[in-house]
Motif scaffolding. Structure first.
Motif, mmCIF file in Angstrom:
data_model
loop_
_atom_site.group_PDB
_atom_site.id
_atom_site.type_symbol
_atom_site.label_atom_id
_atom_site.label_comp_id
_atom_site.label_asym_id
_atom_site.label_seq_id
_atom_site.Cartn_x
_atom_site.Cartn_y
_atom_site.Cartn_z
ATOM 1 N N TRP A 156 0.843 -1.183 0.000
ATOM 2 C CA TRP A 156 0.000 0.000 0.000
ATOM 3 C C TRP A 156 0.884 1.241 0.000
ATOM 4 O O TRP A 156 2.003 1.224 0.512
ATOM 5 C CB TRP A 156 -0.917 0.029 1.225
ATOM 6 C CG TRP A 156 -1.750 -1.199 1.430
ATOM 7 C CD1 TRP A 156 -1.672 -2.082 2.459
ATOM 8 C CD2 TRP A 156 -2.806 -1.656 0.580
ATOM 9 N NE1 TRP A 156 -2.603 -3.077 2.312
ATOM 10 C CE2 TRP A 156 -3.323 -2.848 1.163
ATOM 11 C CE3 TRP A 156 -3.367 -1.203 -0.608
ATOM 12 C CZ2 TRP A 156 -4.366 -3.576 0.607
ATOM 13 C CZ3 TRP A 156 -4.405 -1.920 -1.173
ATOM 14 C CH2 TRP A 156 -4.896 -3.083 -0.576
ATOM 15 N N TRP A 157 0.396 2.335 -0.559
ATOM 16 C CA TRP A 157 1.198 3.557 -0.616
ATOM 17 C C TRP A 157 0.300 4.786 -0.640
ATOM 18 O O TRP A 157 -0.863 4.727 -1.065
ATOM 19 C CB TRP A 157 2.128 3.563 -1.836
ATOM 20 C CG TRP A 157 1.470 3.256 -3.157
ATOM 21 C CD1 TRP A 157 1.377 2.039 -3.764
ATOM 22 C CD2 TRP A 157 0.788 4.175 -4.016
ATOM 23 N NE1 TRP A 157 0.691 2.141 -4.955
ATOM 24 C CE2 TRP A 157 0.326 3.439 -5.140
ATOM 25 C CE3 TRP A 157 0.538 5.548 -3.966
ATOM 26 C CZ2 TRP A 157 -0.376 4.029 -6.179
ATOM 27 C CZ3 TRP A 157 -0.168 6.148 -4.996
ATOM 28 C CH2 TRP A 157 -0.605 5.386 -6.089
ATOM 29 N N ILE A 158 0.865 5.904 -0.182
ATOM 30 C CA ILE A 158 0.225 7.223 -0.211
ATOM 31 C C ILE A 158 1.284 8.228 -0.624
ATOM 32 O O ILE A 158 2.404 8.219 -0.100
ATOM 33 C CB ILE A 158 -0.370 7.615 1.153
ATOM 34 C CG1 ILE A 158 -1.420 6.606 1.606
ATOM 35 C CG2 ILE A 158 -0.989 9.010 1.087
ATOM 36 C CD1 ILE A 158 -1.969 6.896 2.991
ATOM 37 N N THR A 159 0.941 9.105 -1.556
ATOM 38 C CA THR A 159 1.860 10.152 -1.994
ATOM 39 C C THR A 159 1.036 11.367 -2.399
ATOM 40 O O THR A 159 -0.197 11.375 -2.291
ATOM 41 C CB THR A 159 2.736 9.667 -3.161
ATOM 42 O OG1 THR A 159 3.684 10.684 -3.492
ATOM 43 C CG2 THR A 159 1.893 9.338 -4.377
ATOM 44 N N ARG A 160 1.719 12.392 -2.862
ATOM 45 C CA ARG A 160 1.058 13.612 -3.350
ATOM 46 C C ARG A 160 1.005 13.580 -4.865
ATOM 47 O O ARG A 160 1.926 13.098 -5.541
ATOM 48 C CB ARG A 160 1.824 14.851 -2.889
ATOM 49 C CG ARG A 160 1.797 15.092 -1.395
ATOM 50 C CD ARG A 160 0.525 15.770 -0.943
ATOM 51 N NE ARG A 160 0.442 17.120 -1.418
ATOM 52 C CZ ARG A 160 0.946 18.182 -0.783
ATOM 53 N NH1 ARG A 160 1.577 18.014 0.355
ATOM 54 N NH2 ARG A 160 0.806 19.394 -1.278
ATOM 55 N N TYR A 161 -0.076 14.120 -5.418
ATOM 56 C CA TYR A 161 -0.210 14.227 -6.868
ATOM 57 C C TYR A 161 0.829 15.205 -7.396
ATOM 58 O O TYR A 161 1.071 16.269 -6.817
ATOM 59 C CB TYR A 161 -1.616 14.692 -7.212
ATOM 60 C CG TYR A 161 -1.842 14.992 -8.672
ATOM 61 C CD1 TYR A 161 -2.002 13.971 -9.590
ATOM 62 C CD2 TYR A 161 -1.904 16.309 -9.128
ATOM 63 C CE1 TYR A 161 -2.217 14.248 -10.933
ATOM 64 C CE2 TYR A 161 -2.120 16.593 -10.459
ATOM 65 C CZ TYR A 161 -2.268 15.557 -11.355
ATOM 66 O OH TYR A 161 -2.465 15.834 -12.685
ATOM 67 N N SER A 162 1.475 14.862 -8.522
ATOM 68 C CA SER A 162 2.599 15.661 -9.011
ATOM 69 C C SER A 162 2.670 15.590 -10.525
ATOM 70 O O SER A 162 2.010 14.772 -11.182
ATOM 71 C CB SER A 162 3.905 15.152 -8.400
ATOM 72 O OG SER A 162 5.002 15.884 -8.879
ATOM 73 N N VAL A 183 -5.141 2.497 -1.995
ATOM 74 C CA VAL A 183 -6.189 1.976 -1.107
ATOM 75 C C VAL A 183 -7.497 2.586 -1.592
ATOM 76 O O VAL A 183 -7.868 3.698 -1.208
ATOM 77 C CB VAL A 183 -5.913 2.333 0.362
ATOM 78 C CG1 VAL A 183 -6.959 1.699 1.275
ATOM 79 C CG2 VAL A 183 -4.518 1.894 0.774
ATOM 80 N N CYS A 184 -8.188 1.862 -2.439
ATOM 81 C CA CYS A 184 -9.361 2.415 -3.126
ATOM 82 C C CYS A 184 -10.648 2.266 -2.329
ATOM 83 O O CYS A 184 -11.686 2.782 -2.763
ATOM 84 C CB CYS A 184 -9.520 1.745 -4.496
ATOM 85 S SG CYS A 184 -8.135 2.059 -5.615
ATOM 86 N N ASP A 185 -10.633 1.571 -1.231
ATOM 87 C CA ASP A 185 -11.837 1.394 -0.425
ATOM 88 C C ASP A 185 -11.920 2.533 0.587
ATOM 89 O O ASP A 185 -11.095 2.629 1.500
ATOM 90 C CB ASP A 185 -11.785 0.045 0.294
ATOM 91 C CG ASP A 185 -13.117 -0.318 0.926
ATOM 92 O OD1 ASP A 185 -14.012 0.551 0.978
ATOM 93 O OD2 ASP A 185 -13.267 -1.470 1.372
ATOM 94 N N PRO A 186 -12.908 3.424 0.484
ATOM 95 C CA PRO A 186 -12.993 4.560 1.432
ATOM 96 C C PRO A 186 -13.373 4.136 2.835
ATOM 97 O O PRO A 186 -13.154 4.902 3.781
ATOM 98 C CB PRO A 186 -14.066 5.447 0.805
ATOM 99 C CG PRO A 186 -14.892 4.529 -0.024
ATOM 100 C CD PRO A 186 -13.976 3.470 -0.533
ATOM 101 N N THR A 187 -13.936 2.941 3.018
ATOM 102 C CA THR A 187 -14.238 2.482 4.368
ATOM 103 C C THR A 187 -12.988 2.006 5.103
ATOM 104 O O THR A 187 -12.921 2.070 6.338
ATOM 105 C CB THR A 187 -15.271 1.350 4.319
ATOM 106 O OG1 THR A 187 -14.742 0.248 3.543
ATOM 107 C CG2 THR A 187 -16.560 1.828 3.659
ATOM 108 N N VAL A 188 -11.991 1.528 4.358
ATOM 109 C CA VAL A 188 -10.725 1.102 4.970
ATOM 110 C C VAL A 188 -9.846 2.306 5.281
ATOM 111 O O VAL A 188 -9.217 2.389 6.337
ATOM 112 C CB VAL A 188 -9.991 0.113 4.044
ATOM 113 C CG1 VAL A 188 -8.612 -0.243 4.599
ATOM 114 C CG2 VAL A 188 -10.821 -1.144 3.849
ATOM 115 N N LEU A 189 -9.793 3.268 4.368
ATOM 116 C CA LEU A 189 -8.953 4.452 4.529
ATOM 117 C C LEU A 189 -9.783 5.687 4.209
ATOM 118 O O LEU A 189 -9.859 6.120 3.056
ATOM 119 C CB LEU A 189 -7.733 4.361 3.611
ATOM 120 C CG LEU A 189 -6.661 5.444 3.793
ATOM 121 C CD1 LEU A 189 -6.062 5.364 5.189
ATOM 122 C CD2 LEU A 189 -5.569 5.297 2.752
#
Length: 468
Positions: free
Chosen positions: A227-233, A287-293
């Protein structure tokens, strides 16, 4: 020189036969693993003594290799007596070969700190992930032009940079998970990124900044089940395939990056956009599930990526690693490993103090902790006990000044989770492998175009003075 002081007679305990057998067996196993001793004069300065001296010099913020010789040969430290006077060149030569020993000490301390901090893990941070790791690189400061090959270089040349650190930082334990010392400071951070994630567990959450943003890198992380999170660039083009939530300036979308055939990503990702204090924030995650994240957790987790930046600040500012002792890469590595070893200890101490006090790790001042720990050790006092009794009165425990992002409220009744067919990967994929030279040329062309527009606008602007 051979005079021995008289000591009072000590009573020696008598061991039983079982203890003697165990001791003999242990000594026999150690003798089998010992290497053959080299011929010549026995060494007066052991590797452990040298490494501890380097740690003491970094902790006391000394600035040269000559300070290390004074400490080892004339002053002593931490109740360790000084050794026989050794010439400075002998210490310099041994210091160049001390890198593997410092690396071994760092690995041993890291294992002990992780075992000690295991009960204090912050499991409230992304419970769906096995680990929460921040990935980043730090370029070291420039070295002095002491070597003959560096004297001809101009100030500001990239070859004067001492190197760079590529690191993984565990946010739950506040510990360095992996650190690679790289001599080339001008290489793009994406070149070494794949080697850094080789040993990560599946379902690990990785946080990284916009410097790593590329379609191929994002797809590789998804294929490795990370899983990963970043900023749009990079103004990346995308196609919206599903809308999760759109209202009140908030957009939560499932998108496919890459509209043109030259550069297309394979897997759909989640793009989150919202306004906060007149600033536009855009996050990207797989992480495309809004209930998880939920949206609020995305912003909170990415804000914790700043922990690795504070770790680099601890190395450079508080442990004075911006002041390098030498321009030789082996000696620079020794100083870096010593700073990382101390930083590993201070991060663990900060995390343990915070968990015992019931506060966040950032509420414990690392600056004061690094300045006061050396004096506590010199006085023979335990830092944990000292902070436990008067940590708040001394200012070691205080409210943090870090920014807390308050994202807009999202009503879960209006959230539409994406169906399974929307998350199917794209069939035709192509990655545009642009070199650093092409990126530099594109950036120069954009800068020249922007300068031309600015100049043209200034020429056609109305006069501000009536006399004109």
């Amino acid at each position: 020189m051979h005079h021995s002081e008289s000591h009072p007679h000590l009573s020696i305990p008598t061991p039983d036969p079982q203890q003697v057998c165990q001791l003999v067996q242990a000594d026999g196993r150690e003798l089998l693993t010992l290497s053959v001793r080299r011929r010549g004069r026995p060494t007066h300065l052991s590797w452990m003594h040298l490494c501890l001296g380097v740690l003491a010099c970094v902790l006391m913020q000394w600035r040269s290799q000559l300070d290390l010789r004074r400490l080892l040969c004339f002053e002593g430290f931490w109740h360790v007596p000084p050794v026989l006077p050794i010439c400075d060149q002998a210490i310099y030569n041994r210091l160049e070969r001390a890198g593997p020993w410092m690396r071994q000490l760092f690995d041993q301390l890291s294992q002990r700190m992780r075992a000690r901090l295991e009960p204090w893990q912050d499991h409230s941070l992304a419970p769906f992930a096995t680990q929460v790791i921040a990935l980043d690189e730090c370029v070291l400061d420039r070295v002095g032009r002491w070597l003959p090959e560096l004297r001809a270089l101009l100030r500001g040349d990239a070859r004067l940079r001492a190197g760079r650190l590529s690191a993984l930082f565990d946010l739950r334990l506040q510990q360095w998970l992996r650190v690679d010392l790289l001599e080339d400071a001008a290489t793009n951070c994406k070149v070494h990124a794949l080697e850094m994630i080789e040993q990560l567990q599946e379902n690990t959450l990785l946080l990284f900044d916009r410097g790593y943003f590329s379609f191929e890198w994002l797809d590789v992380l998804t294929e490795r089940r990370l899983w990963w999170i970043t900023r749009y660039s990079n103004r990346a083009s995308y196609t919206v395939v599903h809308g999760i939530y759109e209202a009140d300036g908030v957009r939560d979308l499932i998108v496919l990056f890459g509209v043109h055939r030259s550069d297309r990503a394979r897997y759909p990702v989640r793009l989150i956009q919202f306004w906060y204090h007149k600033k536009f924030y855009q996050y990207v995650t797989n992480v495309c599930d809004p209930t998880v994240l939920p949206l609020a957790e995305v912003a909170r987790l990415y804000a914790r990526r700043w922990d690795i930046e504070l770790g680099f600040r601890l190395l450079k500012d508080h442990l004075q690693l911006r002041l390098l002792w030498c321009a030789k890469w082996p000696v620079i590595q020794v100083q870096l490993w010593a700073g990382l070893l101390l930083a590993q200890y201070f991060h663990g101490l900060q995390h343990e103090i915070a968990m015992q006090a019931g506060v966040r790790p950032q509420d414990v001042s690392l600056d004061l902790l690094t300045r006061m720990t050396g004096r506590m050790f010199q006085a023979g006092r335990d830092p944990l006990e000292v902070v436990r009794w008067w940590g708040r009165e001394a200012g070691l425990i205080r409210p943090s000044t870090r920014t807390v992002y308050a994202v807009p409220f999202v009503d879960q009744a209006w959230v539409r989770p994406p169906p399974e067919e929307v998350l199917e990967p794209r069939e035709h994929v192509r990655y545009a492998h642009r070199s650093d030279r092409q990126r530099q040329e594109r950036a120069q062309a954009r800068a020249a175009k922007q300068a031309a527009k600015t100049h043209q606008g200034a020429c056609h602007a109305p006069p501000t003075n009536l006399l004109e």
